[in-house]
Write an enzyme that holds these catalytic residues in place. Structure first.
Site, mmCIF file in Angstrom:
data_model
loop_
_atom_site.group_PDB
_atom_site.id
_atom_site.type_symbol
_atom_site.label_atom_id
_atom_site.label_comp_id
_atom_site.label_asym_id
_atom_site.label_seq_id
_atom_site.Cartn_x
_atom_site.Cartn_y
_atom_site.Cartn_z
ATOM 1 N N THR A 145 0.802 -1.119 0.083
ATOM 2 C CA THR A 145 0.037 -0.035 0.030
ATOM 3 C C THR A 145 0.819 1.366 0.087
ATOM 4 O O THR A 145 1.759 1.291 0.600
ATOM 5 C CB THR A 145 -0.869 -0.022 1.117
ATOM 6 N N SER A 187 -2.456 3.261 10.485
ATOM 7 C CA SER A 187 -3.622 2.359 10.654
ATOM 8 C C SER A 187 -3.028 1.172 11.345
ATOM 9 O O SER A 187 -1.878 0.504 10.773
ATOM 10 C CB SER A 187 -4.744 2.222 9.972
ATOM 11 N N TYR A 189 -3.971 -1.907 9.981
ATOM 12 C CA TYR A 189 -3.998 -2.454 8.792
ATOM 13 C C TYR A 189 -2.598 -1.941 7.910
ATOM 14 O O TYR A 189 -1.701 -2.898 7.576
ATOM 15 C CB TYR A 189 -5.237 -2.173 7.988
ATOM 16 N N HIS A 190 -2.374 -0.671 8.079
ATOM 17 C CA HIS A 190 -1.213 -0.092 7.167
ATOM 18 C C HIS A 190 0.124 -0.636 7.761
ATOM 19 O O HIS A 190 1.232 -0.984 7.403
ATOM 20 C CB HIS A 190 -1.235 1.485 6.989
ATOM 21 N N LYS A 193 1.287 -4.149 6.625
ATOM 22 C CA LYS A 193 1.776 -4.086 5.207
ATOM 23 C C LYS A 193 3.276 -3.592 5.467
ATOM 24 O O LYS A 193 4.190 -3.787 4.671
ATOM 25 C CB LYS A 193 1.205 -3.173 4.219
HETATM 26 N N1 USQ Z 1 -12.691 9.417 3.699
HETATM 27 C C1 USQ Z 1 -13.479 10.626 3.652
HETATM 28 N N2 USQ Z 1 -14.795 10.263 3.809
HETATM 29 C C2 USQ Z 1 -15.236 8.755 3.434
HETATM 30 C C3 USQ Z 1 -14.278 8.054 3.697
HETATM 31 C C4 USQ Z 1 -13.009 8.283 3.344
HETATM 32 O O1 USQ Z 1 -13.066 11.702 3.868
HETATM 33 O O2 USQ Z 1 -16.433 8.662 3.450
HETATM 34 C C5 USQ Z 1 -11.062 9.966 3.782
HETATM 35 C C6 USQ Z 1 -10.350 9.117 4.732
HETATM 36 O O3 USQ Z 1 -10.296 9.915 6.097
HETATM 37 C C7 USQ Z 1 -8.881 9.224 4.367
HETATM 38 C C8 USQ Z 1 -9.147 9.174 2.811
HETATM 39 O O4 USQ Z 1 -10.367 9.620 2.551
HETATM 40 O O5 USQ Z 1 -8.307 10.585 4.606
HETATM 41 C C9 USQ Z 1 -8.841 7.721 2.381
HETATM 42 O O6 USQ Z 1 -9.766 6.948 2.963
HETATM 43 P P1 USQ Z 1 -10.143 5.351 2.106
HETATM 44 O O7 USQ Z 1 -11.069 4.573 3.160
HETATM 45 O O8 USQ Z 1 -10.490 5.693 0.985
HETATM 46 O O9 USQ Z 1 -8.594 4.651 1.955
HETATM 47 P P2 USQ Z 1 -7.733 4.013 3.167
HETATM 48 O O10 USQ Z 1 -8.376 3.909 4.313
HETATM 49 O O11 USQ Z 1 -6.490 4.767 3.126
HETATM 50 O O12 USQ Z 1 -7.574 2.729 2.540
HETATM 51 C C10 USQ Z 1 -7.717 2.256 1.070
HETATM 52 C C11 USQ Z 1 -7.717 0.856 1.141
HETATM 53 C C12 USQ Z 1 -6.492 -0.150 1.568
HETATM 54 C C13 USQ Z 1 -5.097 0.560 0.749
HETATM 55 C C14 USQ Z 1 -5.342 2.195 0.771
HETATM 56 C C15 USQ Z 1 -4.125 2.829 -0.108
HETATM 57 O O13 USQ Z 1 -8.817 0.207 1.950
HETATM 58 O O14 USQ Z 1 -6.476 -1.223 1.435
HETATM 59 O O15 USQ Z 1 -4.084 0.207 1.090
HETATM 60 O O16 USQ Z 1 -6.491 2.816 0.333
HETATM 61 S S1 USQ Z 1 -3.422 4.351 0.555
HETATM 62 O O17 USQ Z 1 -4.651 5.269 0.898
HETATM 63 O O18 USQ Z 1 -2.777 4.828 -0.382
HETATM 64 O O19 USQ Z 1 -2.827 3.907 1.623
#
Ligand code: USQ
Length: 400
Positions: A145, A187, A189-190, A193
């Protein structure tokens, strides 16, 4: 080539399995269907009606004449069984998606934290250990990730895995080195990784296991050219507060008339990739494996970066939806910039599918088509990152 897809029933694993099978590779899925069980636990379900794995595979066989193998196997707990399957099937490559992938789920409670660590770290370690024990030269491609790096960059572009450093020796000589980019998970989860990275580095150094670690951004979209061939092949679409990711959630929320849930100021910048590019990247990673003796190859699997509030505004403008700024349930920086290198995939021939009105509307259309299946009570993100948040005490936001 013969390829194992660990986690081949999931959101990225299923379309990857079909893509590689369509290209003529022999695909075997290994999955314990844990994602479907977590849906049951959460009382949530994919917005799209995904069929049970046997029906999905039968539909693919009927449409294409191609067989995809399947083993229901828990990689974190059934080491011996996995080793037997590896020795019997003798794959050329293993693609490892088989981890609990939702950050909010991993932060829900001590049970969820411990499950995520036990499951993810054990699964990765068991796979590496079995590859070595089998004595086979298997190329392992793992879905990491972008979140292993954290989301801040001191103004520079985040490199692909390794950071150039210069250290001063005691004699005053300056020595250049490359080290794994310092990890900064946001997190549990992260964090798993980031631990995977150390497992790969060790088994690569000690046993010469050939590994490609793919640091993927947030995937958006739902179908690929293979999954859209027939409704029975449809990919899953998560929209709930634990598993739904931000852009797909906004598109789904717009489709069902729910205000778009921007966490905090929406100043969080993240990396994104369309699901069609995910499957293409896996194909490219498999056809460009590391050479014998090469260190772990790390590629940034993303095509663009965006701020959350800009995405909300874009979706609202396209669909006429409303934006709601909601308190951030996570502990993360309110505002950050993000610059990322992705030259390795571009050099291999990736032609990025970037955000376009057409593609966004296509996802919104899928969401609209299945809107009657939505349970709006599952939309709010309720997983809080800290005990203080749970107790309602305001906290300082993290500075890194
Ligand atoms: N967010 C909002 N509103 C929402 C959902 C999320 O503002 O309704 C915000 C979160 O607070 C965060 C961002 O959007 O700042 C990203 O959240 P996300 O749920 O889209 O992504 P994340 O939790 O980071 O995890 C997802 C995948 C994970 C992958 C990661 C890549 O679930 O498996 O590893 O994206 S990365 O984000 O580049 O680390």
């Amino acid at each position: 080539m013969k390829v194992f897809i660990l986690g081949g029933d999931g959101f990225c694993g299923w379309p990857t399995s079909l893509h590689l099978s369509n290209l003529g590779h022999e695909v075997v899925i290994i999955d314990n269907l844990s994602r479907r069980n977590i849906d049951n636990e959460l009382g949530a379900a994919s917005l799209t009606p995904i069929l049970p794995i046997d029906k999905r595979l039968a539909a693919w066989r009927e449409l294409t004449g191609k067989d995809i193998g399947f083993y229901n196997l828990n990689l974190a707990t059934e080491y011996e069984r996995f080793l037997n399957v590896l020795e019997r099937e003798r794959p050329d490559a293993v693609v490892h998606f088989a981890e609990q992938r939702a950050a909010p789920y991993s932060m829900k409670s001590p049970r969820h934290k411990r499950y995520t660590v036990d499951n993810n770290v054990s699964a990765t370690h068991n796979v590496l250990c079995a590859v070595v024990e089998s004595g086979q030269d298997v190329h392992l491609a793992h879905l990491g990730t972008m979140g292993v790096y954290g989301y801040g960059t001191a103004g520079m572009k985040i490199p692909e895995g390794y950071l150039d450093v210069e250290v001063a020796t005691e004699t005053g000589e300056r020595v250049q080195q490359q080290i794994l980019y310092p990890t900064n998970p946001g997190s549990v989860y992260h964090m798993t990784k980031t631990q995977d990275q150390l497992l790969f580095a060790f088994y690569n150094k000690n046993d010469g296991v050939r590994v490609t670690d793919l640091h993927q951004g947030i995937v958006w979209g739902t179908n690929t050219s293979e999954t859209s061939r027939d409704e029975r092949l449809i990919n899953r679409f998560d929209y709930d507060g634990d598993y739904g990711t931000v852009l797909n959630r906004f598109l789904m929320q717009a489709a069902v008339g729910y205000p778009l849930t921007v966490h905090g100021t929406g100043g969080q910048t993240r990396a994104f990739i369309h699901i069609q590019d995910t499957v293409r990247c896996i194909e490219l990673a498999l056809t460009n494996p590391p050479a014998a003796g090469e260190r772990v190859r790390i590629l940034n699997q993303m095509t663009e970066t965006h701020k959350v509030r800009d995405l909300a505004q874009l979706v609202a403008k396209l669909t006429g939806g409303e934006v709601a700024m909601v308190p951030n349930p996570r502990k993360e920086s309110a505002e950050n910039d993000l610059y990322v290198k992705n030259d390795l995939f571009l050099d291999m021939g990736l032609n990025p599918t970037t955000l376009s009105e057409g593609l966004l509307l296509e996802v919104a259309e899928v969401a609209k088509k299945y809107a009657s299946r939505a349970d709006l009570s599952k939309i709010p993100a309720t997983s809080l990152w800290t005990k203080a948040q749970r107790a309602g005490v305001p906290e300082l936001e993290p500075t890194r």
